[in-house]
Enzyme design. Structure first.
Site: not given
Ligand code: MRU
Length: 359
Positions: A53, A93, A243
């Site tokens: 995020a 997204r 996120d």
């Molecule tokens: O789909 P992604 O890889 O963008 O998912 C986000 C994440 O990496 C995780 O959910 C994470 O724990 C939070 S964002 C640092």
């Protein structure tokens, strides 16, 4: 830093995260990509070349800045063009709120430039704002690390999921910031990372980062979390990223996090979420969950089909953990505790009345 800006070309430069980890023995180094095109920015976001995020927010900010360098010749209304393209980027997204947050923050700088700003003025304002977002996310990670470290006792085994370290969080890390800070403070910690199907961010990225930092770490399969909790003596804690966090304390994070939180409660292990204030959504009362291509579940990293050609599959990328399972939410301004409506609103500087229960 997983994202950079090349001012000579007005281009965004990013670390291609789907190709991590690099492996010198196999001749695979880090891959960095460069572009000035909206279509490439959107592809990078959707394919998770750029992910996590806070990093998504930094990337989106530089992508919007890049638009000001690359307005097509003959475009009659450059500002309207930039706003349209920025909107396309913001929609790449749905779950990580940092994407929309960063694009809105960039576009809101237009309001300070008067009714008919020159493209040069917009370019300067956007670049300044994007650099500020990048710097703030890095520093937020450092402060999250300090607050989080205060929760980690010497000798703790930290469980985590997915990847909320340097590459996901603008250079330092949110959940990663916590164990990095504890390790730097000479605490005797170790980290257990779940592989994180289907795209393996825990195995591919978190383990790589932990090894680079020299932090003792163990990879487990996604379905081994209960076994590992039952078979790890001593102090334990979960620290995961996020996120999107609603003001009511509900947390969207990588799929499997909700399961982890239920297990944490069963075993009496504290469950902490670490995220910057940019991940707190002060407006929404529910969280859109990204449903990704089922082929990601049917094929291991796109390389090996593990089921029948015709198997029906579902691929939710995130789940929402109810606030009652969360022991604390670590932000750069402090640790929010229940009741979250009050504590998160105070940290975010938002109105607690917009905090309602949604699951
Ligand atoms: O789909 P992604 O890889 O963008 O998912 C986000 C994440 O990496 C995780 O959910 C994470 O724990 C939070 S964002 C640092």
């Amino acid at each position: 830093m997983p994202v950079r800006f090349d001012e000579s070309k007005g281009a965004v430069v990013w670390l291609e995260q789907t190709l991590l980890p690099p492996d010198k023995a196999e001749g695979r180094d880090e891959t960095w990509l460069t572009s000035t095109k909206t279509a490439d920015f959107i592809r990078a976001l959707k394919r998770l070349e750029v992910r996590g995020a806070p990093t998504i927010g930094v990337f989106a900010a530089y992508a919007v800045a890049s638009l000001t360098f690359n307005v097509p010749n003959g475009e009659s209304d450059p500002i309207a063009y930039i706003q349209r393209e920025a909107e396309r980027i913001a929609n790449a997204r749905p779950t990580a709120v940092n994407l929309r947050w960063a694009v809105n923050k960039m576009l809101s700088t237009l309001e300070e430039l008067g009714p008919t700003p020159s493209l040069e003025d917009v370019r300067k304002a956007f670049l300044t704002e994007a650099k500020t977002i990048e710097k703030n996310e890095y520093e937020a990670g450092k402060r999250i690390g300090e607050f989080g470290n205060s929760l980690i006792e010497d000798g703790t085994t930290i469980f985590t999921r997915c990847n909320a370290g340097q590459v996901a969080c603008g250079g330092f890390g949110t959940a990663g910031g916590v164990w990095r800070t504890s390790w730097a403070a000479s605490k005797d910690i170790s980290v257990v990372a779940a592989t994180t199907l289907p795209l393996m961010q825990g195995a591919r990225i978190t383990m790589w980062e932990l090894e680079r930092d020299g932090i003792p770490s163990t990879l487990i399969g996604d379905n081994a979390v209960a076994w590992k909790l039952a078979n790890t003596p001593g102090k334990k804690a979960f620290v995961v990223g996020a996120d999107r966090i609603l003001l009511n304390g509900e947390v969207a994070n990588k799929i499997g996090t909700f399961q982890d939180a239920i297990l944490a409660q069963f075993f009496g292990v504290p469950f902490y979420v670490a995220a910057p204030l940019s991940t707190i959504d002060p407006v929404s009362t529910s969280i859109p969950i990204e449903m990704r291509d089922p082929e990601e579940v049917k094929n291991l990293l796109g390389k090996l089909r593990i089921t029948t050609r015709t198997a029906r599959a579902e691929n939710p990328a995130f789940d929402v953990t109810p606030r009652d399972l969360i022991s604390g939410i670590i932000t750069e301004k402090g640790i929010a505790r229940a009741p979250y409506s009050e504590s998160l609103s105070a940290l975010k500087g938002a109105n607690p009345r917009s905090a309602r229960r949604v699951v």
